[in-house]
Design a protein around this motif. Structure first.
Motif, mmCIF file in Angstrom:
data_model
loop_
_atom_site.group_PDB
_atom_site.id
_atom_site.type_symbol
_atom_site.label_atom_id
_atom_site.label_comp_id
_atom_site.label_asym_id
_atom_site.label_seq_id
_atom_site.Cartn_x
_atom_site.Cartn_y
_atom_site.Cartn_z
ATOM 1 N N SER A 17 -0.753 -27.331 93.609
ATOM 2 C CA SER A 17 -1.350 -28.303 92.697
ATOM 3 C C SER A 17 -2.398 -27.643 91.795
ATOM 4 O O SER A 17 -2.427 -27.865 90.585
ATOM 5 C CB SER A 17 -1.969 -29.445 93.505
ATOM 6 N N LYS A 18 -3.260 -26.824 92.397
ATOM 7 C CA LYS A 18 -4.302 -26.133 91.614
ATOM 8 C C LYS A 18 -3.676 -25.179 90.598
ATOM 9 O O LYS A 18 -4.135 -25.063 89.463
ATOM 10 C CB LYS A 18 -5.261 -25.355 92.524
ATOM 11 N N ALA A 19 -2.623 -24.479 91.010
ATOM 12 C CA ALA A 19 -1.939 -23.560 90.095
ATOM 13 C C ALA A 19 -1.365 -24.334 88.919
ATOM 14 O O ALA A 19 -1.485 -23.908 87.759
ATOM 15 C CB ALA A 19 -0.846 -22.794 90.835
ATOM 16 N N ILE A 24 -0.588 -21.942 85.683
ATOM 17 C CA ILE A 24 -0.146 -20.605 86.092
ATOM 18 C C ILE A 24 0.820 -20.741 87.266
ATOM 19 O O ILE A 24 0.801 -21.738 87.988
ATOM 20 C CB ILE A 24 -1.337 -19.694 86.480
ATOM 21 N N PRO A 25 1.660 -19.719 87.472
ATOM 22 C CA PRO A 25 2.574 -19.769 88.614
ATOM 23 C C PRO A 25 1.800 -19.653 89.937
ATOM 24 O O PRO A 25 0.708 -19.073 89.988
ATOM 25 C CB PRO A 25 3.483 -18.552 88.438
ATOM 26 N N LEU A 26 2.373 -20.208 90.990
ATOM 27 C CA LEU A 26 1.752 -20.131 92.320
ATOM 28 C C LEU A 26 1.513 -18.684 92.712
ATOM 29 O O LEU A 26 0.480 -18.348 93.290
ATOM 30 C CB LEU A 26 2.636 -20.835 93.362
ATOM 31 N N THR A 31 -2.306 -14.541 94.184
ATOM 32 C CA THR A 31 -2.781 -13.172 93.953
ATOM 33 C C THR A 31 -4.261 -13.166 93.581
ATOM 34 O O THR A 31 -5.054 -12.383 94.118
ATOM 35 C CB THR A 31 -1.952 -12.484 92.843
ATOM 36 N N GLU A 32 -4.662 -14.054 92.668
ATOM 37 C CA GLU A 32 -6.074 -14.141 92.266
ATOM 38 C C GLU A 32 -6.958 -14.561 93.443
ATOM 39 O O GLU A 32 -8.069 -14.042 93.612
ATOM 40 C CB GLU A 32 -6.230 -15.121 91.107
ATOM 41 N N ALA A 33 -6.466 -15.485 94.248
ATOM 42 C CA ALA A 33 -7.253 -15.943 95.407
ATOM 43 C C ALA A 33 -7.479 -14.806 96.392
ATOM 44 O O ALA A 33 -8.589 -14.621 96.904
ATOM 45 C CB ALA A 33 -6.549 -17.115 96.089
#
Length: 88
Positions: A17-19, A24-26, A31-33
């Motif tokens: 949902s946040k993505a 942006i893709p999941l 990856t950022e997380a």
């Protein structure tokens, strides 16, 4: 690199949902997380508890002062309090 992870359903749904909110893709979101988490983790050579070492060194003088006050207070105990005749 491709890998398989087991993520609890509730966490997966929130991440997806946040993505989507960010557009942006999941894959990118995860990856950022992970990158953010790695930045926040102290290096292997660092000891996070060491940042507090020495913080109380200024209390040494105060501790000595308190000890001195206690010793002086005990010197004022009247001798008859400790005489064998007073013990019941």
């Amino acid at each position: 690199m491709k890998t398989t992870l087991e993520i609890p359903d509730s966490v997966f749904r929130r991440a997806k949902s946040k993505a989507a909110e960010r557009g942006i893709p999941l894959r990118q979101f995860v990856t950022e997380a992970v990158e953010d988490k790695l930045k926040a983790t102290p290096s292997a050579g660092q000891k996070p508890w060491m940042k507090h070492v020495g913080k109380l060194k200024d209390l040494r003088k105060e501790t000595q002062r308190v000890k001195k006050v206690i010793e002086q207070a005990f010197e004022k105990v009247e001798p008859e309090m400790w005489s064998p005749e007073k013990q019941d």
